[in-house]
Enzyme design. Sequence first.
Site, PDB file in Angstrom:
ATOM      1  N   HIS A 114     -36.683  42.004  17.796  1.00 46.98           N
ATOM      2  CA  HIS A 114     -36.254  40.809  18.525  1.00 46.98           C
ATOM      3  C   HIS A 114     -36.207  41.029  20.031  1.00 46.98           C
ATOM      4  O   HIS A 114     -36.051  40.071  20.786  1.00 46.98           O
ATOM      5  CB  HIS A 114     -34.928  40.312  17.981  1.00 46.98           C
ATOM      6  CG  HIS A 114     -35.033  39.865  16.560  1.00 46.98           C
ATOM      7  ND1 HIS A 114     -35.770  38.770  16.177  1.00 46.98           N
ATOM      8  CD2 HIS A 114     -34.536  40.405  15.411  1.00 46.98           C
ATOM      9  CE1 HIS A 114     -35.717  38.628  14.863  1.00 46.98           C
ATOM     10  NE2 HIS A 114     -34.972  39.609  14.375  1.00 46.98           N
ATOM     11  N   TYR A 138     -29.189  38.481  21.475  1.00 50.79           N
ATOM     12  CA  TYR A 138     -29.284  39.742  20.739  1.00 50.79           C
ATOM     13  C   TYR A 138     -30.526  40.520  21.173  1.00 50.79           C
ATOM     14  O   TYR A 138     -30.467  41.725  21.438  1.00 50.79           O
ATOM     15  CB  TYR A 138     -29.322  39.449  19.243  1.00 50.79           C
ATOM     16  CG  TYR A 138     -29.665  40.643  18.383  1.00 50.79           C
ATOM     17  CD1 TYR A 138     -28.750  41.676  18.193  1.00 50.79           C
ATOM     18  CD2 TYR A 138     -30.908  40.751  17.760  1.00 50.79           C
ATOM     19  CE1 TYR A 138     -29.061  42.782  17.415  1.00 50.79           C
ATOM     20  CE2 TYR A 138     -31.226  41.845  16.967  1.00 50.79           C
ATOM     21  CZ  TYR A 138     -30.303  42.860  16.804  1.00 50.79           C
ATOM     22  OH  TYR A 138     -30.616  43.945  16.040  1.00 50.79           O
ATOM     23  N   LYS A 142     -31.013  44.266  23.129  1.00 47.72           N
ATOM     24  CA  LYS A 142     -31.835  45.388  22.689  1.00 47.72           C
ATOM     25  C   LYS A 142     -32.824  45.810  23.773  1.00 47.72           C
ATOM     26  O   LYS A 142     -33.086  47.008  23.962  1.00 47.72           O
ATOM     27  CB  LYS A 142     -32.554  45.030  21.391  1.00 47.72           C
ATOM     28  CG  LYS A 142     -31.612  44.867  20.203  1.00 47.72           C
ATOM     29  CD  LYS A 142     -30.789  46.127  19.972  1.00 47.72           C
ATOM     30  CE  LYS A 142     -29.888  46.034  18.760  1.00 47.72           C
ATOM     31  NZ  LYS A 142     -29.111  47.280  18.533  1.00 47.72           N
TER      32      LYS A 142
END
Length: 267
Positions: A114, A138, A142
Amino acid sequence: MPERIVLTGAAGSMGRLMRPRLARPGRSLRLVDIAPIPPAEPGEDADAVQASVTDLAAMQKAFEGADAVVHLGGLSTEGPWEQMVRTNIHGSYVVLEAARRSGSPRVILASSSHAVGFHPRDGSEAPDYLFPRPDTFYGVSKAAGEALGSLYHDRYGLDVVCLRIGSCREKPSLPRQLATWLSPDDGARLLEAALTAPSPGFRVVWGVSANTRGWFALDEARKLGYQPQDDAEQFAADVEDGPAAGLDDTYLGGTFCSPELDAEITP
């Protein structure tokens, strides 16, 4: 002295899958999570630390004497921006900084597909080091973790391997996961490769199995020594006609690119 590996997020879904697969003679595991951690199994050389990955003093103490840190802790799906910043972005900083201060030479960071989820699916294999194009807060967290890993390698000399994990679970449950699945056994094989590769420096590799319908290059992972042995195709008959059979895979991030995950707009 036995090899010591710290596993953050040990009580989480992937941590629970990896814990028994990382255990072996001559290796000591230190299990870290903010949630309660089940006690050591008979014959398992492990101790537990219940603390948040955002607590620098606790992480520095937990990492003392560690040969490597496997960072699986944090939030594993979309959430409010403030939570992503605190737990995932700041938590990744804390883990890397605690490793630097404690002298732990290697950190394995759980990144995610993602981080690049808004790259369109064009039928070709997504290459290693695909430029970040996150699909959610999210995903941003990352991508930020990868950037921090790069900094801590270049500035402080830590070996940092970022694993862009697809879907690590016992078996795929959605059609998209026929391409993104990482079997638990292959997940452990990938971790072992990242833990044992000589002087890996800074790497970003895909965390997926050798799926017949795979979308992702495994060249860089194989250079580390990863030898995937599983293929999601064995489950195809069970998921192709399931409730998500019409899933739109226009983007690498799948449903994470859906407007349903847009941030709430407040007046």
